[in-house]
Write a protein that holds these residues in place. Sequence first.
Motif, mmCIF file in Angstrom:
data_model
loop_
_atom_site.group_PDB
_atom_site.id
_atom_site.type_symbol
_atom_site.label_atom_id
_atom_site.label_comp_id
_atom_site.label_asym_id
_atom_site.label_seq_id
_atom_site.Cartn_x
_atom_site.Cartn_y
_atom_site.Cartn_z
ATOM 1 N N LEU A 149 34.987 35.080 32.427
ATOM 2 C CA LEU A 149 35.147 36.048 33.512
ATOM 3 C C LEU A 149 34.225 35.713 34.682
ATOM 4 C CD1 LEU A 149 35.422 39.388 31.487
ATOM 5 C CD2 LEU A 149 37.265 38.155 32.647
ATOM 6 N N CYS A 152 35.681 32.874 36.633
ATOM 7 C CA CYS A 152 36.787 33.345 37.471
ATOM 8 C C CYS A 152 36.260 34.041 38.727
ATOM 9 C CB CYS A 152 37.675 34.292 36.678
ATOM 10 S SG CYS A 152 38.638 33.474 35.383
ATOM 11 N N GLU A 153 35.148 34.772 38.582
ATOM 12 C CA GLU A 153 34.532 35.409 39.751
ATOM 13 C C GLU A 153 34.040 34.358 40.747
ATOM 14 O OE1 GLU A 153 31.465 37.909 38.225
ATOM 15 O OE2 GLU A 153 32.861 39.313 37.276
ATOM 16 N N ASP A 156 36.935 33.268 42.764
ATOM 17 C CA ASP A 156 37.245 34.285 43.776
ATOM 18 C C ASP A 156 36.334 34.144 44.996
ATOM 19 O OD1 ASP A 156 39.216 35.353 42.175
ATOM 20 O OD2 ASP A 156 37.952 36.939 41.345
ATOM 21 N N ALA A 204 42.822 31.986 38.172
ATOM 22 C CA ALA A 204 41.677 32.773 37.715
ATOM 23 C C ALA A 204 42.106 34.189 37.335
ATOM 24 C CB ALA A 204 40.602 32.816 38.800
ATOM 25 N N ASN A 205 42.975 34.785 38.136
ATOM 26 C CA ASN A 205 43.460 36.136 37.828
ATOM 27 C C ASN A 205 44.240 36.148 36.512
ATOM 28 O OD1 ASN A 205 42.337 37.148 40.168
ATOM 29 N ND2 ASN A 205 44.224 36.940 41.362
ATOM 30 N N GLU A 208 41.737 35.868 33.694
ATOM 31 C CA GLU A 208 41.074 37.150 33.498
ATOM 32 C C GLU A 208 41.934 38.080 32.647
ATOM 33 O OE1 GLU A 208 40.320 38.493 37.448
ATOM 34 O OE2 GLU A 208 38.351 37.533 37.565
ATOM 35 N N LEU A 212 40.878 39.564 28.947
ATOM 36 C CA LEU A 212 40.804 41.005 28.669
ATOM 37 C C LEU A 212 41.730 41.425 27.542
ATOM 38 C CD1 LEU A 212 40.604 42.309 32.357
ATOM 39 C CD2 LEU A 212 38.763 42.162 30.678
#
Length: 215
Positions: A149, A152-153, A156, A204-205, A208, A212
């Motif tokens: 995660l 992935c941030e 972003d 990345a989204n 994520e 999750l």
Amino acid sequence: MLFSKLLPKEGNFFELFNQHADRIVEGAKAFENLVRHYGDPQLREKYNLEVDNAERAADRVTAEVNRLIHTTFITPIDREQIHSLINLMDDVADLLQDSAETMALYDVHHMTEEITRLTDLSVKCCERLQAAVRLLSRLADPGTAEAALKTCEEIDRLESDADRVLRSAMSKLFRHEPDVRELIKLKAIYELLETITDRCEDVANQIEGIVLENS
């Protein structure tokens, strides 16, 4: 439920994701070298070929993943997630090739500071994508899921940086470029390079969402 648990799961998907991510980084590095050595026609041709080879290799991995989706009884994650992830990743490889081809087709004669900056951000996004993909096979570990995660941030944030570079590049281009043909060429290239970071953010989204749901 018990019957399903006893059936073997296909373990090749994660390895194929890793292979595809490796090809993306290969293509990104080749494109970076293309930009760096653009003034040398021989090196330009060499790195163009390397970008093409990386994209074709990525296509083969994508085809194998899509084949396995239809022949594997139980997949390690949801089939739709697998399909979406590999095709979003393939978009990244395609855009790297499109960017290299556009430079050749538009007969661009020199690289600008903005192309260099957007290329650098694109390469960094691809490298972070590779790092995030490598964590997917170990999401059962909470620390690994958290690391995925965070990676992935980072993607972003890099995409946001690329947005800012693009806006600045467009402003400079329309204010100071007197040659309309050159303006059209550079505008197209800037937008393509920024789209690479957009697609990395899409990957990345997707990652994520997988984290999750599966950690």
